[in-house]
Motif scaffolding. Structure first.
Motif, PDB file in Angstrom:
ATOM      1  N   ILE A  12       0.830  -1.204   0.000  1.00 13.73           N
ATOM      2  CA  ILE A  12       0.000   0.000   0.000  1.00 13.73           C
ATOM      3  C   ILE A  12       0.864   1.252   0.000  1.00 13.73           C
ATOM      4  CG2 ILE A  12      -1.718   1.298   1.327  1.00 13.73           C
ATOM      5  CD1 ILE A  12      -2.823  -1.379   2.281  1.00 13.73           C
ATOM      6  N   SER A  13       2.066   1.159   0.593  1.00 12.32           N
ATOM      7  CA  SER A  13       2.944   2.336   0.653  1.00 12.32           C
ATOM      8  C   SER A  13       3.476   2.734  -0.722  1.00 12.32           C
ATOM      9  CB  SER A  13       4.114   2.082   1.611  1.00 12.32           C
ATOM     10  OG  SER A  13       4.973   1.074   1.117  1.00 12.32           O
ATOM     11  N   ILE A  14       3.259   1.882  -1.735  1.00  7.95           N
ATOM     12  CA  ILE A  14       3.552   2.285  -3.114  1.00  7.95           C
ATOM     13  C   ILE A  14       2.662   3.468  -3.491  1.00  7.95           C
ATOM     14  CG2 ILE A  14       3.404   1.600  -5.548  1.00  7.95           C
ATOM     15  CD1 ILE A  14       4.054  -1.235  -4.699  1.00  7.95           C
ATOM     16  N   TYR A  15       1.440   3.450  -2.967  1.00  8.10           N
ATOM     17  CA  TYR A  15       0.449   4.451  -3.338  1.00  8.10           C
ATOM     18  C   TYR A  15       0.334   5.595  -2.328  1.00  8.10           C
ATOM     19  CZ  TYR A  15      -1.135   0.575  -6.277  1.00  8.10           C
ATOM     20  OH  TYR A  15      -1.190  -0.449  -7.177  1.00  8.10           O
ATOM     21  N   LEU A  16       0.422   5.264  -1.039  1.00 10.73           N
ATOM     22  CA  LEU A  16       0.185   6.234   0.018  1.00 10.73           C
ATOM     23  C   LEU A  16       1.398   6.309   0.936  1.00 10.73           C
ATOM     24  CD1 LEU A  16      -3.392   4.998   1.039  1.00 10.73           C
ATOM     25  CD2 LEU A  16      -2.800   6.581  -0.793  1.00 10.73           C
ATOM     26  N   LYS A  17       1.627   7.458   1.514  1.00  8.92           N
ATOM     27  CA  LYS A  17       2.761   7.626   2.434  1.00  8.92           C
ATOM     28  C   LYS A  17       2.335   7.179   3.830  1.00  8.92           C
ATOM     29  CE  LYS A  17       6.233  10.991   3.887  1.00  8.92           C
ATOM     30  NZ  LYS A  17       6.678  12.394   3.800  1.00  8.92           N
ATOM     31  N   LEU A  18       2.917   6.069   4.307  1.00 10.14           N
ATOM     32  CA  LEU A  18       2.502   5.463   5.568  1.00 10.14           C
ATOM     33  C   LEU A  18       3.648   5.448   6.579  1.00 10.14           C
ATOM     34  CD1 LEU A  18       0.643   2.269   4.252  1.00 10.14           C
ATOM     35  CD2 LEU A  18      -0.280   4.582   4.530  1.00 10.14           C
ATOM     36  N   ASN A  19       3.285   5.575   7.832  1.00 14.51           N
ATOM     37  CA  ASN A  19       4.202   5.326   8.943  1.00 14.51           C
ATOM     38  C   ASN A  19       3.542   4.256   9.797  1.00 14.51           C
ATOM     39  OD1 ASN A  19       6.165   5.507  10.961  1.00 14.51           O
ATOM     40  ND2 ASN A  19       5.102   7.182  11.996  1.00 14.51           N
ATOM     41  N   VAL A  20       4.027   3.005   9.701  1.00 15.20           N
ATOM     42  CA  VAL A  20       3.381   1.868  10.346  1.00 15.20           C
ATOM     43  C   VAL A  20       4.233   1.380  11.514  1.00 15.20           C
ATOM     44  CG1 VAL A  20       2.367  -0.419  10.028  1.00 15.20           C
ATOM     45  CG2 VAL A  20       2.416   1.201   8.116  1.00 15.20           C
ATOM     46  N   MET A  21       3.617   1.252  12.673  1.00 15.43           N
ATOM     47  CA  MET A  21       4.290   0.739  13.869  1.00 15.43           C
ATOM     48  C   MET A  21       3.560  -0.506  14.356  1.00 15.43           C
ATOM     49  SD  MET A  21       4.582   4.525  15.489  1.00 15.43           S
ATOM     50  CE  MET A  21       3.144   4.965  14.504  1.00 15.43           C
ATOM     51  N   TYR A  22       4.315  -1.505  14.758  1.00  8.20           N
ATOM     52  CA  TYR A  22       3.739  -2.768  15.218  1.00  8.20           C
ATOM     53  C   TYR A  22       3.950  -2.897  16.723  1.00  8.20           C
ATOM     54  CZ  TYR A  22       3.632  -3.861  10.252  1.00  8.20           C
ATOM     55  OH  TYR A  22       3.396  -3.827   8.903  1.00  8.20           O
ATOM     56  N   ILE A  23       2.871  -3.240  17.434  1.00  6.02           N
ATOM     57  CA  ILE A  23       2.926  -3.419  18.890  1.00  6.02           C
ATOM     58  C   ILE A  23       2.419  -4.812  19.217  1.00  6.02           C
ATOM     59  CG2 ILE A  23       1.986  -2.674  21.110  1.00  6.02           C
ATOM     60  CD1 ILE A  23       1.803   0.124  20.049  1.00  6.02           C
ATOM     61  N   LYS A  24       3.155  -5.521  20.048  1.00  5.50           N
ATOM     62  CA  LYS A  24       2.731  -6.851  20.479  1.00  5.50           C
ATOM     63  C   LYS A  24       1.839  -6.716  21.704  1.00  5.50           C
ATOM     64  CE  LYS A  24       6.706  -9.465  18.746  1.00  5.50           C
ATOM     65  NZ  LYS A  24       7.821 -10.371  19.099  1.00  5.50           N
ATOM     66  N   ASN A  25       0.659  -7.293  21.595  1.00  2.00           N
ATOM     67  CA  ASN A  25      -0.324  -7.282  22.672  1.00  2.00           C
ATOM     68  C   ASN A  25      -0.900  -5.881  22.881  1.00  2.00           C
ATOM     69  OD1 ASN A  25       0.162 -10.054  23.155  1.00  2.00           O
ATOM     70  ND2 ASN A  25       1.922  -9.504  24.441  1.00  2.00           N
ATOM     71  N   PHE A  26      -2.142  -5.846  23.275  1.00  2.00           N
ATOM     72  CA  PHE A  26      -2.844  -4.580  23.407  1.00  2.00           C
ATOM     73  C   PHE A  26      -2.536  -3.959  24.762  1.00  2.00           C
ATOM     74  CE2 PHE A  26      -5.914  -2.431  20.760  1.00  2.00           C
ATOM     75  CZ  PHE A  26      -6.182  -1.331  21.555  1.00  2.00           C
ATOM     76  N   ASP A  27      -1.812  -2.859  24.740  1.00  2.00           N
ATOM     77  CA  ASP A  27      -1.374  -2.178  25.943  1.00  2.00           C
ATOM     78  C   ASP A  27      -1.634  -0.686  25.761  1.00  2.00           C
ATOM     79  OD1 ASP A  27      -0.034  -0.941  27.998  1.00  2.00           O
ATOM     80  OD2 ASP A  27       1.725  -2.225  27.902  1.00  2.00           O
ATOM     81  N   THR A  28      -2.646  -0.161  26.449  1.00  2.00           N
ATOM     82  CA  THR A  28      -3.005   1.244  26.261  1.00  2.00           C
ATOM     83  C   THR A  28      -1.884   2.179  26.711  1.00  2.00           C
ATOM     84  OG1 THR A  28      -4.159   1.178  28.393  1.00  2.00           O
ATOM     85  CG2 THR A  28      -5.490   0.904  26.404  1.00  2.00           C
ATOM     86  N   LYS A  29      -1.103   1.774  27.703  1.00  3.89           N
ATOM     87  CA  LYS A  29       0.022   2.610  28.139  1.00  3.89           C
ATOM     88  C   LYS A  29       1.066   2.722  27.035  1.00  3.89           C
ATOM     89  CE  LYS A  29      -0.382   1.809  33.108  1.00  3.89           C
ATOM     90  NZ  LYS A  29       0.296   1.284  34.330  1.00  3.89           N
ATOM     91  N   LYS A  30       1.332   1.585  26.375  1.00  3.53           N
ATOM     92  CA  LYS A  30       2.294   1.587  25.272  1.00  3.53           C
ATOM     93  C   LYS A  30       1.799   2.457  24.125  1.00  3.53           C
ATOM     94  CE  LYS A  30       5.870   0.156  22.856  1.00  3.53           C
ATOM     95  NZ  LYS A  30       7.241   0.600  23.170  1.00  3.53           N
ATOM     96  N   ILE A  31       0.524   2.340  23.827  1.00  6.52           N
ATOM     97  CA  ILE A  31      -0.060   3.145  22.752  1.00  6.52           C
ATOM     98  C   ILE A  31       0.017   4.627  23.089  1.00  6.52           C
ATOM     99  CG2 ILE A  31      -2.216   3.695  21.554  1.00  6.52           C
ATOM    100  CD1 ILE A  31      -2.917   0.737  21.774  1.00  6.52           C
ATOM    101  N   GLN A  32      -0.245   4.970  24.336  1.00  8.06           N
ATOM    102  CA  GLN A  32      -0.177   6.371  24.735  1.00  8.06           C
ATOM    103  C   GLN A  32       1.259   6.886  24.634  1.00  8.06           C
ATOM    104  OE1 GLN A  32      -2.147   7.268  28.388  1.00  8.06           O
ATOM    105  NE2 GLN A  32      -1.891   9.472  28.138  1.00  8.06           N
ATOM    106  N   GLU A  33       2.244   6.048  24.964  1.00  3.61           N
ATOM    107  CA  GLU A  33       3.651   6.437  24.837  1.00  3.61           C
ATOM    108  C   GLU A  33       3.986   6.761  23.376  1.00  3.61           C
ATOM    109  OE1 GLU A  33       6.123   3.375  26.405  1.00  3.61           O
ATOM    110  OE2 GLU A  33       5.338   3.585  28.450  1.00  3.61           O
TER     111      GLU A  33
END
Length: 247
Positions: free
Chosen positions: A34-55
């Motif tokens: 998809i990044s061929i078409y659109l400019k993306l910044n993709v980050m991968y997080i293991k397990n759902f952790d709202t504290k990590k997401i907020q960081e």
């Protein structure tokens, strides 16, 4: 001489939340495509952790646009209205997309609790699962991209021209475009987004080279000829008196 007001560095920020059984390679392949078409910044997080997401949110200058969650049964409890409200407390503009293996009778509960869309991953629904996921995600992201870049991206008749990435894609293939050819496209797209007026050869020459050329220029003829060969003859409309525009 690409006009500066159309050079925008905006990208789509994405967090993909994985579980222990997630196929990381599959997701990377999809978002890389998809990044061929659109400019993306993709980050991968293991397990759902709202504290990590907020960081992650706090470290970025811009908010997260999309959360993609590869859900398993153990994660179902997180999709409550309280959780959704908590997410909104530090980012109120995101879209929440869930990956599920199968359709269940009670899937409506996800929508009730704030999920914006569900992408089903099972092979039994689609003969080419990866292709379906790829274009489903693309359609979701494109709406956001079009909102960011309504004047800088043209998607028309199988051709994608991105003025930000200076990239042309024809039938899923990147096409090599010279700087001068791209400047012709830039001018035509700007006119297309206005009233799709014709651009005369004189006008094109002046914008590209910065000087008047009242005589018909072979240079412009050659640039247009090469673009027709690289993209498609039918992509352009040419009038001997008026000039050229996107068909």
């Amino acid at each position: 001489m690409i006009q500066k007001e159309f050079i925008n560095k905006k990208q789509i920020n994405i967090i993909v939340v994985l579980n222990k059984n997630s196929n990381l390679e599959l997701f990377q392949n999809i978002f890389d495509y998809i990044s061929i078409y659109l400019k993306l910044n993709v980050m991968y997080i293991k397990n759902f952790d709202t504290k990590k997401i907020q960081e992650v949110n706090d470290k970025l200058n811009e908010k997260i646009d999309f959360y993609f969650v590869d859900i398993i049964k153990e994660y179902e409890y997180i999709f409550s209205w309280n959780f959704y409200s908590k997410m909104h407390s530090f980012n109120n503009l995101f879209k929440l997309i869930v990956f599920k293996n199968q359709i269940d009778d009670d899937d409506i509960k996800y929508y009730k609790n704030g999920v914006d869309d569900i992408v089903y991953m099972s092979d039994k629904y689609y003969s080419d699962k990866e292709k379906y996921i790829k274009w489903k995600i693309f359609s979701l992201l494109r709406r956001k991209w079009d909102n960011y870049h309504k004047d800088t991206t043209l998607i028309r008749n199988g051709v994608i021209i991105d003025l930000i990435k200076r990239q042309v894609v024809v039938n899923n293939k990147n096409i090599k475009i010279t700087n001068k050819e791209f400047e012709v496209l830039n001018i035509l797209i700007i006119e297309f987004n206005k009233k799709n007026n014709f651009s005369s050869k004189n006008k094109l020459y002046k914008k590209i080279y910065g000087v008047e050329n009242k005589e018909n220029s072979r240079v412009i003829d050659q640039l247009i000829f090469r673009l027709k060969n690289k993209i498609s003859n039918g992509f352009f409309e040419i009038d001997k008196r008026k000039g050229i525009r996107i068909a």
